[in-house]
Design a protein around this motif. Structure first.
Motif, PDB file in Angstrom:
ATOM      1  N   LEU A 153       0.535 -27.465   6.790  1.00  0.00           N
ATOM      2  CA  LEU A 153       0.406 -26.331   7.408  1.00  0.00           C
ATOM      3  C   LEU A 153       1.515 -25.498   7.306  1.00  0.00           C
ATOM      4  CD1 LEU A 153      -1.501 -27.582  10.613  1.00  0.00           C
ATOM      5  CD2 LEU A 153      -2.555 -26.087   9.001  1.00  0.00           C
ATOM      6  N   ILE A 154       2.862 -25.920   7.264  1.00  0.00           N
ATOM      7  CA  ILE A 154       4.117 -25.232   7.080  1.00  0.00           C
ATOM      8  C   ILE A 154       4.146 -24.645   5.736  1.00  0.00           C
ATOM      9  CG2 ILE A 154       6.507 -25.079   7.158  1.00  0.00           C
ATOM     10  CD1 ILE A 154       6.308 -27.416   9.378  1.00  0.00           C
ATOM     11  N   LEU A 155       3.758 -25.478   4.980  1.00  0.00           N
ATOM     12  CA  LEU A 155       3.928 -24.897   3.446  1.00  0.00           C
ATOM     13  C   LEU A 155       2.675 -23.599   3.400  1.00  0.00           C
ATOM     14  CD1 LEU A 155       4.200 -28.392   1.509  1.00  0.00           C
ATOM     15  CD2 LEU A 155       5.878 -26.275   1.900  1.00  0.00           C
ATOM     16  N   ALA A 156       1.711 -23.854   3.904  1.00  0.00           N
ATOM     17  CA  ALA A 156       0.618 -22.907   3.965  1.00  0.00           C
ATOM     18  C   ALA A 156       0.896 -21.749   4.373  1.00  0.00           C
ATOM     19  CB  ALA A 156      -0.733 -23.574   4.452  1.00  0.00           C
ATOM     20  N   ALA A 157       1.367 -21.665   5.608  1.00  0.00           N
ATOM     21  CA  ALA A 157       2.015 -20.485   6.361  1.00  0.00           C
ATOM     22  C   ALA A 157       2.936 -19.756   5.393  1.00  0.00           C
ATOM     23  CB  ALA A 157       2.317 -21.028   7.656  1.00  0.00           C
ATOM     24  N   ARG A 158       3.986 -20.633   4.852  1.00  0.00           N
ATOM     25  CA  ARG A 158       4.898 -19.818   4.251  1.00  0.00           C
ATOM     26  C   ARG A 158       4.413 -19.468   2.948  1.00  0.00           C
ATOM     27  NH1 ARG A 158      10.427 -23.786   4.968  1.00  0.00           N
ATOM     28  NH2 ARG A 158      10.636 -23.361   6.897  1.00  0.00           N
ATOM     29  N   ALA A 159       3.509 -19.854   2.187  1.00  0.00           N
ATOM     30  CA  ALA A 159       3.066 -19.284   1.070  1.00  0.00           C
ATOM     31  C   ALA A 159       2.100 -18.066   1.446  1.00  0.00           C
ATOM     32  CB  ALA A 159       2.009 -20.635   0.537  1.00  0.00           C
ATOM     33  N   GLN A 160       1.629 -18.117   2.759  1.00  0.00           N
ATOM     34  CA  GLN A 160       0.830 -16.574   3.041  1.00  0.00           C
ATOM     35  C   GLN A 160       1.672 -15.538   3.649  1.00  0.00           C
ATOM     36  OE1 GLN A 160      -2.537 -17.591   5.669  1.00  0.00           O
ATOM     37  NE2 GLN A 160      -3.185 -19.445   4.421  1.00  0.00           N
ATOM     38  N   GLY A 161       3.065 -16.000   3.436  1.00  0.00           N
ATOM     39  CA  GLY A 161       4.176 -14.900   3.924  1.00  0.00           C
ATOM     40  C   GLY A 161       4.410 -14.853   5.470  1.00  0.00           C
ATOM     41  N   HIS A 162       3.848 -15.927   6.174  1.00  0.00           N
ATOM     42  CA  HIS A 162       4.212 -16.097   7.761  1.00  0.00           C
ATOM     43  C   HIS A 162       5.440 -16.864   7.947  1.00  0.00           C
ATOM     44  CE1 HIS A 162       0.370 -14.147   8.054  1.00  0.00           C
ATOM     45  NE2 HIS A 162      -0.408 -15.065   7.667  1.00  0.00           N
ATOM     46  N   ALA A 163       6.055 -16.309   8.813  1.00  0.00           N
ATOM     47  CA  ALA A 163       7.426 -17.008   9.356  1.00  0.00           C
ATOM     48  C   ALA A 163       6.932 -17.663  10.766  1.00  0.00           C
ATOM     49  CB  ALA A 163       8.512 -16.202   9.329  1.00  0.00           C
ATOM     50  N   LEU A 164       7.481 -18.977  10.745  1.00  0.00           N
ATOM     51  CA  LEU A 164       7.291 -19.615  12.274  1.00  0.00           C
ATOM     52  C   LEU A 164       8.150 -18.925  13.202  1.00  0.00           C
ATOM     53  CD1 LEU A 164       7.333 -23.257  11.437  1.00  0.00           C
ATOM     54  CD2 LEU A 164       5.309 -21.729  11.703  1.00  0.00           C
ATOM     55  N   PRO A 165       7.623 -18.700  14.476  1.00  0.00           N
ATOM     56  CA  PRO A 165       8.295 -18.052  15.397  1.00  0.00           C
ATOM     57  C   PRO A 165       9.531 -18.593  15.937  1.00  0.00           C
ATOM     58  CG  PRO A 165       6.356 -19.015  16.260  1.00  0.00           C
ATOM     59  CD  PRO A 165       6.501 -19.199  15.080  1.00  0.00           C
ATOM     60  N   ARG A 166      10.495 -17.956  16.354  1.00  0.00           N
ATOM     61  CA  ARG A 166      11.810 -18.639  16.674  1.00  0.00           C
ATOM     62  C   ARG A 166      12.136 -18.508  18.223  1.00  0.00           C
ATOM     63  NH1 ARG A 166      16.311 -15.928  12.457  1.00  0.00           N
ATOM     64  NH2 ARG A 166      15.267 -16.686  10.812  1.00  0.00           N
ATOM     65  N   GLN A 167      11.354 -17.699  18.976  1.00  0.00           N
ATOM     66  CA  GLN A 167      11.482 -17.835  20.610  1.00  0.00           C
ATOM     67  C   GLN A 167      11.099 -19.155  20.960  1.00  0.00           C
ATOM     68  OE1 GLN A 167       9.525 -15.930  18.604  1.00  0.00           O
ATOM     69  NE2 GLN A 167       9.461 -13.697  19.325  1.00  0.00           N
ATOM     70  N   GLY A 168      11.986 -19.544  21.974  1.00  0.00           N
ATOM     71  CA  GLY A 168      11.827 -20.785  22.589  1.00  0.00           C
ATOM     72  C   GLY A 168      10.529 -21.001  23.485  1.00  0.00           C
ATOM     73  N   ARG A 169      10.031 -19.900  24.353  1.00  0.00           N
ATOM     74  CA  ARG A 169       8.963 -20.028  24.985  1.00  0.00           C
ATOM     75  C   ARG A 169       7.584 -20.448  24.196  1.00  0.00           C
ATOM     76  NH1 ARG A 169       6.126 -15.344  24.721  1.00  0.00           N
ATOM     77  NH2 ARG A 169       7.183 -13.539  23.724  1.00  0.00           N
ATOM     78  N   ILE A 170       7.741 -19.743  23.006  1.00  0.00           N
ATOM     79  CA  ILE A 170       6.479 -19.915  21.924  1.00  0.00           C
ATOM     80  C   ILE A 170       6.548 -21.418  21.547  1.00  0.00           C
ATOM     81  CG2 ILE A 170       5.296 -19.420  19.860  1.00  0.00           C
ATOM     82  CD1 ILE A 170       6.436 -16.710  20.099  1.00  0.00           C
ATOM     83  N   TRP A 171       7.763 -21.956  21.607  1.00  0.00           N
ATOM     84  CA  TRP A 171       7.668 -23.356  20.923  1.00  0.00           C
ATOM     85  C   TRP A 171       7.402 -24.427  22.148  1.00  0.00           C
ATOM     86  CZ3 TRP A 171       7.324 -25.524  16.348  1.00  0.00           C
ATOM     87  CH2 TRP A 171       7.681 -24.550  15.358  1.00  0.00           C
ATOM     88  N   ALA A 172       7.899 -23.807  23.410  1.00  0.00           N
ATOM     89  CA  ALA A 172       7.338 -24.722  24.528  1.00  0.00           C
ATOM     90  C   ALA A 172       5.853 -24.603  24.508  1.00  0.00           C
ATOM     91  CB  ALA A 172       8.076 -24.102  25.628  1.00  0.00           C
ATOM     92  N   ALA A 173       5.293 -23.605  24.379  1.00  0.00           N
ATOM     93  CA  ALA A 173       3.739 -23.566  24.520  1.00  0.00           C
ATOM     94  C   ALA A 173       3.138 -24.213  23.333  1.00  0.00           C
ATOM     95  CB  ALA A 173       3.336 -21.966  24.254  1.00  0.00           C
ATOM     96  N   PHE A 174       3.879 -24.118  22.179  1.00  0.00           N
ATOM     97  CA  PHE A 174       3.431 -25.036  20.794  1.00  0.00           C
ATOM     98  C   PHE A 174       3.342 -26.559  21.369  1.00  0.00           C
ATOM     99  CE2 PHE A 174       4.360 -21.884  17.525  1.00  0.00           C
ATOM    100  CZ  PHE A 174       3.192 -21.295  17.497  1.00  0.00           C
TER     101      PHE A 174
END
Length: 314
Positions: A60-81
């Motif tokens: 999924l990380i590779l697919a997201a990057r291949a589509q030009g998407h960067a994973l978020p950096r905000q701590g609150r989003i990763w807590a929700a993840f």
């Protein structure tokens, strides 16, 4: 004479596509029961889930990057993840895998078809999303549950008293997680589905890898047979990575109750695959049950045209 009325609207076309995706997701997740049964005799549950979510996270990380998407950096989003990864993957995958070691797959299928019931209960208790729950949808949930019971066979429920109570509670616990997950997942509506899936699955992998290492020491296990390894790879690639992208899309298009209604279809597909691939017995009750399941899913997911009363929605 105008032909406009004879043409499907874009909304109807979109809804048909979303229901098609729901059918596909249900078929994929219905096959997971069979794959787990193939792998669980030689690959213990924590190790299986750790491998499943880790492979899926990488893809999924590779697919997201291949589509030009960067994973978020905000701590609150990763807590929700992290919460999403627990509810949608780490906890229910483990509970179902462990539960199927102790109870019949048919009983597990019935117990794991209850997320829509939990969604209704949660909505009524919390008031969240209560406005979207109509009498028709409540009837649809009931039809779907009845269809699962008929499909699996009434005698399947006779094993409830004799089966391991903890295993039953484990599968029901997984259903509760599956009910909570789409409600929680609605907060990611601003993110692409592939990004949400990659983030949540990454958190699940980070959680499961050390647990599997500590509890099961997978490096010390006997090498599993090729079919068990193939089953885990299929679980990771198809039933997790690919399925999660569809899942997070459906949360935003047909809502939590509509998405969880796929659990009824999932149980039906599990039975159909058992007949087609494992030589299990066919009965006409399966046909009747599948008809009830489809009626229930349609009642839950298809919106009736609103009447033009001149009033604004409240």
């Amino acid at each position: 004479m105008s032909t406009q009325a004879q043409q499907p609207t874009s909304g109807q076309t979109s809804l048909a596509f979303e229901i098609g995706l729901l059918l596909l997701l249900s078929l994929i997740w219905g096959s997971a029961f069979t794959l787990i049964k193939v792998a669980i005799p030689t690959i213990p549950p924590f190790t299986m889930v750790a491998a499943r979510v880790t492979i899926a996270a990488i893809l999924l990380i590779l697919a997201a990057r291949a589509q030009g998407h960067a994973l978020p950096r905000q701590g609150r989003i990763w807590a929700a993840f992290l919460v999403q990864g627990l509810l949608q993957s780490a906890v229910p995958f483990t509970l179902i895998s462990w539960g199927e070691m102790h109870i019949a797959s048919g009983l597990a299928g019935v117990l794991n078809a209850t997320p829509p019931m939990f969604v209704l209960i949660i909505a009524f208790m919390t008031g969240r999303g209560r406005w979207a729950i109509s009498g028709r949808k409540i009837i649809g949930v009931g039809l779907g549950l009845a269809g699962v019971t008929v499909t699996m066979g009434i005698d399947t429920l006779s094993g409830i008293g004799a089966a391991t109570p903890l295993a039953q509670m484990a599968v029901l616990g997984a259903s509760l997680c599956y009910a909570l997950a789409p409600l929680w997942g609605q907060r990611f509506s601003s993110l692409p589905a592939i990004v949400t899936a990659a983030g949540a699955m990454s958190c699940a992998a980070i959680l499961m890898l050390p647990i599997a290492a500590a509890l099961e020491r997978p490096w010390a296990l006997a090498p599993p047979p090729a079919q068990a390894v193939a089953a885990v790879i299929a679980l990771a690639v198809v039933c997790t990575a690919f399925a999660m992208v569809i899942y997070f899309r459906l949360i935003h298009t047909i809502g939590p109750l509509g998405t969880t209604s796929g659990s009824y279809l999932r149980a039906g597909f599990a039975v159909a695959l058992g007949i087609a691939l494992l030589g299990e017995r066919f009965t006409w009750s399966i046909v009747a049950g599948m008809a009830l399941i489809l009626a229930g899913v349609i009642a839950v997911t298809v919106s009736l045209p609103a009447r033009n009363t001149g009033k604004q929605p409240g």
